[in-house]
Structure formats: C-alpha cells, structure tokens
Design an enzyme around this catalytic site. Structure first.
Site, PDB file in Angstrom:
ATOM      1  N   SER A 172       0.862  -1.178   0.000  1.00 59.69           N
ATOM      2  CA  SER A 172       0.000   0.000   0.000  1.00 59.69           C
ATOM      3  C   SER A 172       0.897   1.226   0.000  1.00 59.69           C
ATOM      4  O   SER A 172       2.055   1.152   0.443  1.00 59.69           O
ATOM      5  CB  SER A 172      -0.850   0.018   1.276  1.00 59.69           C
ATOM      6  N   TYR A 185      -2.868  -0.949  10.389  1.00 58.57           N
ATOM      7  CA  TYR A 185      -2.754  -1.179   8.939  1.00 58.57           C
ATOM      8  C   TYR A 185      -1.417  -0.649   8.404  1.00 58.57           C
ATOM      9  O   TYR A 185      -0.692  -1.346   7.688  1.00 58.57           O
ATOM     10  CB  TYR A 185      -3.925  -0.481   8.234  1.00 58.57           C
TER      11      TYR A 185
HETATM   12  C1  BGC Z   1      -6.218   1.470   1.868  1.00 55.78           C
HETATM   13  C2  BGC Z   1      -7.386   2.320   1.393  1.00 55.78           C
HETATM   14  C3  BGC Z   1      -6.933   3.743   1.156  1.00 55.78           C
HETATM   15  C4  BGC Z   1      -5.669   3.806   0.312  1.00 55.78           C
HETATM   16  C5  BGC Z   1      -5.119   5.213   0.197  1.00 55.78           C
HETATM   17  C6  BGC Z   1      -5.083   1.618   0.891  1.00 55.78           C
HETATM   18  O1  BGC Z   1      -4.028   0.794   1.252  1.00 55.78           O
HETATM   19  O2  BGC Z   1      -6.639   0.118   1.983  1.00 55.78           O
HETATM   20  O3  BGC Z   1      -8.432   2.278   2.329  1.00 55.78           O
HETATM   21  O4  BGC Z   1      -7.958   4.464   0.500  1.00 55.78           O
HETATM   22  O5  BGC Z   1      -4.679   2.964   0.867  1.00 55.78           O
HETATM   23  O6  BGC Z   1      -5.099   5.894   1.407  1.00 55.78           O
END
Ligand code: BGC
Length: 287
Positions: A172, A185
């Site tokens: 991410s 996360y």
């Molecule tokens: C998340 C999303 C988020 C995106 C940008 C991703 O890794 O799961 O919820 O919109 O990152 O912030």
C-alpha cells in the site's frame, strides 16, 4: 547482426521475453490470495487473461470466488477456488499441497489478502491490532515461505519463465505514508515492505523474484466511504495528483507485467501504482 542479436551474443544468459504480450504468462501456475473481490479479483482475472492458470483463494464469499474462476476459464485458462485463512499455518500449507498435487507446481504467488480494522490509536484493541497484523503481514509470510520452498525445490522451468518463481506482495502507499487512525494497517504494510526486501535479498541467487505493488486509493469495498459520495470523492482527489481514483484493473495490469519475464531484472522493489499519491500533493502549491 541486429542490435538484439549482438546484445544476446555478449550476454548469452540474458533471456528476453518469448511470449506474445496477450498470453505473456502462458503455462504458468498462479495463486492469488483474497481473490474473491477488489484488487485480488482484478489481479486474478488479469493473470488468467494473460494465460496463467489461477487458484482463487478466498475466506468468505464462495459464489463471488467461483465467478472469478468462471471468468478465467471462459478465457481458456484453468482456475479453481480454495478456501483458506492465510493467517493459519495449517490452512496455508494445505492450500499449497493441494495446488501442487493438482497442477504440479506454482510459478507466481500474489500475496494480496488484507483487511482494515480502523480505530483511533488510544481506542484500538489488541484484537484489532492482532487481526490486521496476522492477515496482512503473517499471512504474507506464511504464503511466501511455502512458495519459496516450492520454487527452490523445482528451480527454473525454462519453457515458461526465466525465473524460478515470482512473488508479488500487495502492499500500500501506507508502507511509506503514515496513517493516523489506521496504525495497525500502516504498521502491517511497513512490515510488508522490509519483509519483501529481505526475502528478495535472500532468495535472489535462486532466481526467485520478489517485489511489491503499492496501490493508492483504488475503487474497492475496503475504502468505499472514500469514494461513494461526490463530496468524499472530491476530498479524495485532493490526495491524488492524477485526479482520478485507481481502478482494480490498474493493479491487475501492473501485476501481469511484474509476474512476466518483461520485468525479469526488477527485483526487491515496490512499484507504486497510485496516481501520484506518494508525491506529497500538499506541496503542489505550498512549501
Ligand atoms: C487502503 C485504502 C486507502 C488507500 C489510500 C489503501 O491501502 O486500503 O483504504 O484508501 O490505501 O489511502
């Protein structure tokens, strides 16, 4: 002698892509975790369309997973679904055993399964922390370990790829962008970054390629509240210089390239597919 022939004669080991772009992954066996929806679904379908046979891992939503497998089979590749929780060692090992028994081996692992359990930091429970870390980070570890074991056992299958195997971790932008309210996360994705690079360093001599894709905001169920009203979408675009949300297919196409021999010299890197979200958009007009 053409330029290409000259290059090949200088470095006889250099293997240039042999497959036509449409069926770039023909003959390869892929496993995509969390492939019943969102990014995993798009990646599975893109790999299937590119000629790979694909195992669709899911944990809930059997019908949706089967629909992904059906779409892949419609285009002439093989596919089946396999239910397994990637955070459970025995379930991951059973999934790999079943795949190897059925198809003989694995060439491509896409470590995609992931989730969010958001909370302000001082209200975050240990369960919320543990669940996110166990699926997003431990799950990627367990699957990558099984894949590496099989890649090392088998070595290169020259007829399908010049690498002995490819692992793509779906990370991410939050492997580098801190994210208030999502500490579990962001910590899991930061962990994925150094796990990926450390595995890559260790297994490179076996011709096993390990990379990540870091999506930005992509239109999937995980972040629906960020795009499903005009106001939310307008706010979201402030974070995206390219001024559109990502579509799951944007990630699917990147995964096909990273899994193919067209990217054979790409190793241990994160490919950001984020419309520029990591370019500090707040500095567009200031600083
Ligand atoms: C998340 C999303 C988020 C995106 C940008 C991703 O890794 O799961 O919820 O919109 O990152 O912030």
């Amino acid at each position: 002698m053409s330029d290409l022939q000259w290059i090949q004669s200088q470095w006889p080991e250099a293997v240039l892509p042999a497959c036509p772009i449409q069926r770039l992954l023909k003959g390869q066996k892929a496993l995509v975790t969390g492939a019943s929806s969102g990014i995993g679904k798009a990646v599975a379908i893109a790999l299937g369309h590119a000629g790979a046979d694909v195992v669709i891992n899911y944990v809930t939503g059997e019908d949706k997973a089967q629909a992904v497998a059906d779409e892949i089979m419609r285009c002439g590749s093989k596919a089946y679904i396999h239910k397994a929780d990637v955070s459970k060692e025995d379930q991951v090992q059973d999934m790999f055993r079943a795949m190897i028994a059925k198809w003989g081996t694995i060439d491509i692992l896409v470590n995609n399964a992931g989730l969010q359990k958001d909370a302000p930091f001082d209200q975050m429970t240990l369960d919320q922390w543990n669940l996110v870390l166990s699926v997003n980070l431990t799950g990627q570890f367990l699957c990558a370990r099984e894949a590496v074991r099989e890649f090392k056992r088998r070595g290169v299958r020259k007829e399908v790829s010049c690498a002995a195997g490819k692992i793509i971790c779906i990370s991410s932008v939050h492997e580098v962008i801190p994210w208030a309210g999502h500490v579990n996360y962001a910590a899991s994705k930061g962990g994925v970054m150094l796990m990926m690079k450390s595995i890559a360093q260790e297994v490179a001599p076996y011709r096993i390629r390990v990379n990540s894709i870091a999506p930005g905001a992509v239109r999937t169920p995980i972040n629906m509240e960020a795009w499903d009203t005009p106001e939310a979408y307008h706010d979201l675009l402030k974070l995206i210089p390219y001024k559109r949300i990502g579509e799951p297919e944007d990630i699917g196409q990147a995964a096909v390239w990273l899994a193919s021999d067209h990217s054979d010299y790409v190793h241990g890197v994160t490919l950001f597919v984020d419309g520029g979200m990591t370019l500090y958009p707040g500095f567009e007009t200031g600083g």
